[in-house]
Design a protein around this motif. Structure first.
Motif, PDB file in Angstrom:
ATOM      1  N   PRO A 182      10.347  12.361  21.486  1.00  0.00           N
ATOM      2  CA  PRO A 182      10.772  13.656  20.588  1.00  0.00           C
ATOM      3  C   PRO A 182      11.728  14.632  21.547  1.00  0.00           C
ATOM      4  O   PRO A 182      11.517  14.861  22.572  1.00  0.00           O
ATOM      5  N   VAL A 183      13.022  14.785  20.830  1.00  0.00           N
ATOM      6  CA  VAL A 183      13.908  15.767  21.662  1.00  0.00           C
ATOM      7  C   VAL A 183      13.448  17.291  21.275  1.00  0.00           C
ATOM      8  O   VAL A 183      12.848  17.713  20.287  1.00  0.00           O
ATOM      9  N   ASN A 184      13.865  18.000  22.290  1.00  0.00           N
ATOM     10  CA  ASN A 184      13.277  19.490  22.117  1.00  0.00           C
ATOM     11  C   ASN A 184      14.585  20.435  22.266  1.00  0.00           C
ATOM     12  O   ASN A 184      14.597  21.048  23.210  1.00  0.00           O
ATOM     13  N   ILE A 185      15.446  20.353  21.274  1.00  0.00           N
ATOM     14  CA  ILE A 185      16.695  20.997  21.097  1.00  0.00           C
ATOM     15  C   ILE A 185      16.678  21.624  19.807  1.00  0.00           C
ATOM     16  O   ILE A 185      15.770  21.243  18.879  1.00  0.00           O
ATOM     17  N   ALA A 186      17.624  22.698  19.694  1.00  0.00           N
ATOM     18  CA  ALA A 186      17.685  23.370  18.511  1.00  0.00           C
ATOM     19  C   ALA A 186      19.000  23.390  18.132  1.00  0.00           C
ATOM     20  O   ALA A 186      19.841  23.580  19.096  1.00  0.00           O
ATOM     21  N   ASN A 187      19.417  23.687  16.995  1.00  0.00           N
ATOM     22  CA  ASN A 187      20.663  24.419  16.479  1.00  0.00           C
ATOM     23  C   ASN A 187      21.678  23.142  17.066  1.00  0.00           C
ATOM     24  O   ASN A 187      22.614  23.048  17.305  1.00  0.00           O
ATOM     25  N   HIS A 188      21.192  21.684  16.641  1.00  0.00           N
ATOM     26  CA  HIS A 188      22.013  20.673  17.074  1.00  0.00           C
ATOM     27  C   HIS A 188      22.285  19.848  15.646  1.00  0.00           C
ATOM     28  O   HIS A 188      22.036  20.572  14.634  1.00  0.00           O
ATOM     29  N   MET A 189      23.206  18.646  15.771  1.00  0.00           N
ATOM     30  CA  MET A 189      23.330  18.081  14.629  1.00  0.00           C
ATOM     31  C   MET A 189      22.654  16.641  15.045  1.00  0.00           C
ATOM     32  O   MET A 189      22.784  16.124  16.066  1.00  0.00           O
ATOM     33  N   VAL A 190      22.368  16.381  13.834  1.00  0.00           N
ATOM     34  CA  VAL A 190      21.482  14.802  13.665  1.00  0.00           C
ATOM     35  C   VAL A 190      22.176  13.846  12.811  1.00  0.00           C
ATOM     36  O   VAL A 190      22.993  14.294  11.779  1.00  0.00           O
ATOM     37  N   MET A 191      22.629  12.600  13.338  1.00  0.00           N
ATOM     38  CA  MET A 191      23.320  11.641  12.625  1.00  0.00           C
ATOM     39  C   MET A 191      22.020  10.660  12.539  1.00  0.00           C
ATOM     40  O   MET A 191      21.452  10.179  13.561  1.00  0.00           O
ATOM     41  N   ILE A 192      21.815  10.124  11.152  1.00  0.00           N
ATOM     42  CA  ILE A 192      20.608   9.177  10.666  1.00  0.00           C
ATOM     43  C   ILE A 192      21.442   7.896  10.177  1.00  0.00           C
ATOM     44  O   ILE A 192      21.886   8.264   9.217  1.00  0.00           O
ATOM     45  N   GLY A 193      21.303   6.890  10.584  1.00  0.00           N
ATOM     46  CA  GLY A 193      21.828   5.711  10.326  1.00  0.00           C
ATOM     47  C   GLY A 193      22.830   5.197  10.998  1.00  0.00           C
ATOM     48  O   GLY A 193      23.464   5.853  11.837  1.00  0.00           O
ATOM     49  N   TRP A 194      23.243   3.985  10.894  1.00  0.00           N
ATOM     50  CA  TRP A 194      24.291   3.507  11.598  1.00  0.00           C
ATOM     51  C   TRP A 194      25.123   2.311  10.515  1.00  0.00           C
ATOM     52  O   TRP A 194      24.451   1.454  10.047  1.00  0.00           O
ATOM     53  N   ASN A 195      26.202   2.379  10.629  1.00  0.00           N
ATOM     54  CA  ASN A 195      27.082   1.461   9.719  1.00  0.00           C
ATOM     55  C   ASN A 195      28.686   1.576  10.400  1.00  0.00           C
ATOM     56  O   ASN A 195      29.010   1.985  11.384  1.00  0.00           O
ATOM     57  N   GLU A 196      29.625   0.707   9.418  1.00  0.00           N
ATOM     58  CA  GLU A 196      31.086   0.448  10.257  1.00  0.00           C
ATOM     59  C   GLU A 196      31.654   1.535  10.330  1.00  0.00           C
ATOM     60  O   GLU A 196      32.668   1.569  11.197  1.00  0.00           O
ATOM     61  N   VAL A 197      31.425   2.846   9.435  1.00  0.00           N
ATOM     62  CA  VAL A 197      32.306   3.958   9.753  1.00  0.00           C
ATOM     63  C   VAL A 197      31.744   5.069  10.907  1.00  0.00           C
ATOM     64  O   VAL A 197      32.396   6.156  11.185  1.00  0.00           O
ATOM     65  N   ALA A 198      30.647   4.634  11.443  1.00  0.00           N
ATOM     66  CA  ALA A 198      29.777   5.500  12.215  1.00  0.00           C
ATOM     67  C   ALA A 198      30.706   5.872  13.607  1.00  0.00           C
ATOM     68  O   ALA A 198      30.818   6.954  14.368  1.00  0.00           O
ATOM     69  N   LEU A 248      19.696   8.909  15.598  1.00  0.00           N
ATOM     70  CA  LEU A 248      18.684   8.259  15.168  1.00  0.00           C
ATOM     71  C   LEU A 248      19.034   6.814  14.335  1.00  0.00           C
ATOM     72  O   LEU A 248      19.764   6.883  13.346  1.00  0.00           O
ATOM     73  N   HIS A 249      18.629   5.749  14.856  1.00  0.00           N
ATOM     74  CA  HIS A 249      19.304   4.313  14.165  1.00  0.00           C
ATOM     75  C   HIS A 249      18.191   3.245  14.213  1.00  0.00           C
ATOM     76  O   HIS A 249      17.035   3.655  15.264  1.00  0.00           O
ATOM     77  N   GLU A 250      18.231   2.343  13.855  1.00  0.00           N
ATOM     78  CA  GLU A 250      17.305   1.259  13.786  1.00  0.00           C
ATOM     79  C   GLU A 250      17.403   0.353  15.056  1.00  0.00           C
ATOM     80  O   GLU A 250      18.607   0.538  15.966  1.00  0.00           O
ATOM     81  N   ARG A 251      16.352  -0.178  15.594  1.00  0.00           N
ATOM     82  CA  ARG A 251      16.504  -1.057  16.640  1.00  0.00           C
ATOM     83  C   ARG A 251      17.724  -2.167  16.610  1.00  0.00           C
ATOM     84  O   ARG A 251      17.638  -2.705  15.417  1.00  0.00           O
ATOM     85  N   GLY A 252      18.515  -2.131  17.721  1.00  0.00           N
ATOM     86  CA  GLY A 252      19.308  -3.117  17.601  1.00  0.00           C
ATOM     87  C   GLY A 252      20.625  -2.867  16.977  1.00  0.00           C
ATOM     88  O   GLY A 252      21.674  -3.409  17.135  1.00  0.00           O
ATOM     89  N   GLN A 253      20.813  -1.688  16.451  1.00  0.00           N
ATOM     90  CA  GLN A 253      22.190  -1.182  16.059  1.00  0.00           C
ATOM     91  C   GLN A 253      22.865  -0.371  17.016  1.00  0.00           C
ATOM     92  O   GLN A 253      22.198   0.151  18.049  1.00  0.00           O
ATOM     93  N   ALA A 254      23.980   0.127  16.727  1.00  0.00           N
ATOM     94  CA  ALA A 254      24.841   0.811  17.663  1.00  0.00           C
ATOM     95  C   ALA A 254      24.802   0.374  19.080  1.00  0.00           C
ATOM     96  O   ALA A 254      25.029   1.089  20.111  1.00  0.00           O
ATOM     97  N   GLN A 255      24.838  -1.065  19.256  1.00  0.00           N
ATOM     98  CA  GLN A 255      25.031  -1.734  20.523  1.00  0.00           C
ATOM     99  C   GLN A 255      26.468  -1.526  21.192  1.00  0.00           C
ATOM    100  O   GLN A 255      27.427  -1.820  20.649  1.00  0.00           O
ATOM    101  N   GLY A 256      26.357  -0.993  22.369  1.00  0.00           N
ATOM    102  CA  GLY A 256      27.574  -0.746  23.006  1.00  0.00           C
ATOM    103  C   GLY A 256      28.405   0.521  22.502  1.00  0.00           C
ATOM    104  O   GLY A 256      29.529   0.844  22.920  1.00  0.00           O
ATOM    105  N   GLN A 257      27.658   1.469  21.860  1.00  0.00           N
ATOM    106  CA  GLN A 257      28.298   2.583  21.289  1.00  0.00           C
ATOM    107  C   GLN A 257      27.715   3.808  21.673  1.00  0.00           C
ATOM    108  O   GLN A 257      26.546   3.657  22.294  1.00  0.00           O
ATOM    109  N   ALA A 258      28.019   4.932  21.540  1.00  0.00           N
ATOM    110  CA  ALA A 258      27.472   6.008  21.535  1.00  0.00           C
ATOM    111  C   ALA A 258      26.881   6.125  23.113  1.00  0.00           C
ATOM    112  O   ALA A 258      25.606   6.595  23.031  1.00  0.00           O
TER     113      ALA A 258
END
Length: 844
Positions: free
Chosen positions: A253-269, A292-302
């Motif tokens: 678990p991350v311990n930061i505040a006032n951040h932005m969260v992106m949940i999910g991954w698709n072709e426009v991410a 936050l993404h499912e296992r196997g997603q965002a390969q080679g990205q981010a």
């Protein structure tokens, strides 16, 4: 000049206060994330161990460091919101334990009676970081079932060692198993041959210098070979355990505040991430994003340092806590899958979970399908039936890729450069570019001698027309005013506002919001008379057909919505769709399209659709369709698997030949999914046929910029009034896109320049404004290149980090007087202007 002692002391004090400006660097340091990371835990462990050898000043430095760390942790803990009392009690327990350990480090306790015992108390500072590591290590070993493998190998080594020892004692009782050069009673014990066999198995190097017996020679060869295999097993298991441990530590678990969260991954991410980084650097905001993404997603990205990745179930409450949604300021939720039903269900469930975790967080949803309310009585698509106090109606924005694609293509078919102009207005690439801005302004509308006048809070008045003309010349384009509680009203409609209407903001083009506000203040406080208008030069409206004969090669996602949007801009539609489908699928799709279009009778009356089969191979079959069409879209087939680049380029290569043979200048719009592929195609066309009417469109990139623009400005708004201004900005963008229905007041258009424009830009601006158009820029006949040698050397020494991704943007100049570079295009290259870009009232 020499200074006396008091003056010197005062100068040093002033210098010290000035140096306090360096503390601003901590604005860009995420202390909470740093202090709770495993790496920081290892650093603390190293410092604690070194403290046993430190003395004097070095020990006091360590004590002061830990004391300062305790103070910062206390500040962070007091500002944190915990999931429950247990989590809060645990964190404060660790804090008091570390306080006790730091207190015990003070050198004065070294001479106490129990000083040695007190010195050992500092080791309890290792408790927190190592508990996290041990807990994850235990989970990795348990999940990977490594205990059974380790037990198997240990038992195998034990069996081989004991068996070889027993055989050695029975057949070679007088051998020097202890390798001390003497055969004695110790060599005749049972442990000696067993230990000898174990050493041979566990040591890849042979411990026997020279075998005294043939059996020992054979055994000393076989044992290391078997031992190497056993050692390889241990290394493999150890590598898997370490890899799993590091993966779990990275997923803590991350311990930061006032951040932005992106949940999910698709072709426009990927496009959203690229534009979020662009906005953060343009506005100098220290954006920290947790993905936050499912296992196997965002390969080679981010893989960028400003992104923290966490893998997990996007529908799990535990995963939402892992990304610390409770302390986040903004969340972007990308619905997975392709089914509209599944995406809508996932979004509703995510809305409920996110609001339960953080009731006040700003939410942005991005869906592929439509976002219409599912009940006629609902105001918006995500209305919750049991919500009686508008708990779920807090700041939430819903974007639809189908809506954005349909609006984009409709506008592009009417004006080919619409997508590039809108992209420049919301997501500037170059640092000196101007783009859409809003700023807070306190004033009201009054009328003086029939003229619409803006009065500020000091009572200073200025004509809106004179004010806008002067701002244009000074480098800011005033598009409209923002009345209290209303959406932006363009300049040409401001005269319809009632007298005394309070104004709470301004909408315009500038390099920054402060630049827009400062130019507006200057124009009000230093008024000039309205420039005398002049006759417009020879300008003609951009040629756009009223009857659209559209040929679509392939399939456009969201086709029914696309056709409905086209009906808003054209008097009649004749659409021919050629796709590689079976006859049964063709009939099914045709019935589906006609059924959806029949939902709106006035659209069905003026729309003709023909759906035919074509295999994307027999190119000659396109000739009769090409002759009839005045717009052509090239996209990938509906059932095609893979990227669209190859099949689009292959079709376009033959389509261009057909247009050349028929002598047609039909505008062609290839639809691609990747900007790099689009850039490759544009560069090829620019080198071979620079005057072609092929205009590449990347809807996914535009949608990513659209989502990132709204999400970032929601994230950056720190007050309710600032957030309200950003809401008005988003509504202005929707208005320019034509997505606000009957309230549509603005659209982007173009005027073809048929003669040299006059040098007085203010008079031309006023002349266009009198005719209901706001001049915002122009398009050159060729790429605009600033040829100053000094500027060229500066570009070589300090190359741009971001530049235009689309080649068509090189010909577009927005806010001509916004920077010295764009001003040069007006003062020295006015004869190269081909079209004026304007904002005008929307067509009926």
């Amino acid at each position: 000049m020499p200074l006396d002692a008091s003056a010197g002391a005062l100068a040093r004090a002033a210098r010290a206060f000035y140096l306090l400006r360096t503390l601003r660097v901590f604005r860009y340091l995420d202390l909470q994330s740093m202090m709770y990371s495993p790496t920081y835990g290892m650093v603390v462990s190293l410092i604690v161990l070194l403290s046993f050898f430190a003395q004097g000043l070095a020990l006091w430095v360590i004590v002061i460091f830990f004391a300062a760390e305790l103070v910062m942790r206390a500040v962070l803990l007091r500002g944190m919101r915990f999931a429950g009392r247990r989590e809060k009690a645990v964190e404060w327990f660790y804090w008091w334990v570390d306080f006790l350990a730091t207190f015990a480090m003070i050198p004065i306790f070294a001479t106490a009676r129990y000083g040695a015992a007190l010195r050992m108390l500092r080791l309890i500072r290792l408790l927190r970081p190592w508990l996290v590591i041990v807990r994850n290590l235990r989970s990795v070993i348990k999940e990977g079932q490594y205990v059974q493998e380790i037990n198997l190998i240990v038992l195998l080594i034990a069996i081989l060692s004991i068996g070889a020892g027993v055989v050695g004692r029975l057949f070679l009782p007088d051998y020097d198993y202890t390798r001390d050069g003497i055969v004695n009673e110790q060599d005749r014990t049972l442990l000696a041959p067993i230990w000898f066999a174990f050493r041979l198995l566990s040591d890849p190097g042979n411990t026997v210098f020279f075998p005294e017996h043939p059996a020992i020679a054979v055994f000393s060869v076989l044992a290391p070979i078997i031992g190497l295999f056993l050692l390889a097993f241990f290394i493999g298991i150890g590598a898997n355990i370490v890899s799993g441990l590091m993966k779990r530590l990275r997923n803590e678990p991350v311990n930061i505040a006032n951040h932005m969260v992106m949940i999910g991954w698709n072709e426009v991410a990927p496009f959203i991430l690229d534009h979020l980084r662009l906005f953060a650097e343009r506005f100098h905001v220290g954006l920290k994003l947790v993905l936050l993404h499912e296992r196997g997603q965002a390969q080679g990205q981010a893989q960028e340092g400003w992104i923290i990745r966490r893998e997990g179930d996007t529908e799990s409450e535990e995963s939402l806590r892992r990304v610390n949604l409770r302390h986040a300021r903004q969340a972007v939720l990308l619905a997975p899958g392709t089914s509209t039903r599944d995406q809508f269900a996932w979004s509703i469930a995510s809305l409920v979970a996110a609001r339960r975790e953080n009731p006040d967080i700003y939410l942005t949803f991005a869906l592929a399908g439509d976002t219409r309310p599912r009940l006629d009585t609902h105001r918006h698509p995500f209305q919750i039936g049991w919500d009686r106090d508008d708990f779920y109606d807090k700041p939430t924005v819903v974007f639809s890729l189908a809506d954005a694609r349909a609006s984009l293509l409709r506008n592009v078919l009417a004006y080919r450069d619409f997508d590039q102009i809108m992209h420049r207005l919301i997501a500037p690439q170059r640092v000196e570019e101007s783009f859409l801005q809003v700023c807070e302004f306190d004033g009201r509308i009054v009328f003086v001698e029939g003229s619409c006048v803006l009065e500020d809070e000091k009572g200073i008045k200025a004509s809106l027309t004179a004010m806008a003309a002067r701002m244009f010349r000074q480098g800011a384009v005033l598009l409209g005013v923002i009345p209290d509680g209303c959406d932006p009203v363009p300049l040409y409609a401001a005269s319809h506002l009632p007298a005394g209407t309070p104004i709470r903001g301004l909408l315009g083009l500038a390099v920054s919001p402060s630049a827009l506000l400062s130019e507006a203040r200057f124009a009000i406080e230093h008024p000039l008379p309205i420039p005398r208008t002049q006759e417009l030069p020879n300008l003609s409206s951009f040629p756009a057909p009223r009857v659209l004969n559209l040929l679509i090669l392939g399939w456009v996602d969201g086709m029914p919505l696309f056709v409905k949007r086209l009906a808003q801009s054209f008097d009649a539609l004749d659409i021919t769709i050629l796709d590689d489908l079976e006859e049964s699928a063709i009939r099914e799709q045709t019935q589906y399209l006609r059924r959806r279009i029949a939902e709106t009778p006035e659209i069905a009356e003026k729309c003709q659709i023909s759906y035919q089969r074509w295999d994307f191979h027999h190119m000659e079959a396109l000739r009769p369709h090409v002759r009839r069409a005045n717009r052509i879209i090239v996209a990938r087939p509906l059932r095609f698997q893979g990227t669209s680049y190859a099949i689009v380029v292959s079709t376009l290569a033959h389509l261009y030949a057909l247009l050349e043979e028929e002598g047609l200048k039909t505008q062609v719009f290839p639809i691609l999914e990747d900007r790099q592929q689009a850039r490759l195609l544009q560069e090829e066309l620019a080198d071979r046929v620079p005057d072609s009417e092929v205009h590449v469109v990347v809807p996914d990139e535009f949608f990513g910029a659209f989502v990132a623009h709204t999400s970032f400005h929601m994230f950056a708004a720190e007050t309710s009034s600032a957030y309200e201004m950003q809401r008005r900005l988003r509504h202005a963008v929707d208005d320019l896109m034509g997505d606000v229905g009957e309230n549509d007041q603005m659209e982007i258009g173009a005027l073809v320049v048929n003669e040299l424009l006059p040098a007085d830009a203010e008079k031309l601006f006023c002349a266009l404004l009198e005719r209901g158009m706001i001049w915002i820029g122009y398009r050159m006949r060729a790429d605009f290149v600033y040829s100053d040698p000094v500027y060229g050397w500066l570009q070589r020494l300090f190359p741009r980090k971001y530049d235009f991704q689309c080649l068509r943007q090189r010909q577009i100049v927005l806010n001509p007087f916004g920077s010295p570079l764009t001003r040069h295009s007006w003062t020295h290259m006015r004869h190269e202007i081909a079209e004026l870009i304007v904002v005008r009232a929307s067509s009926p």
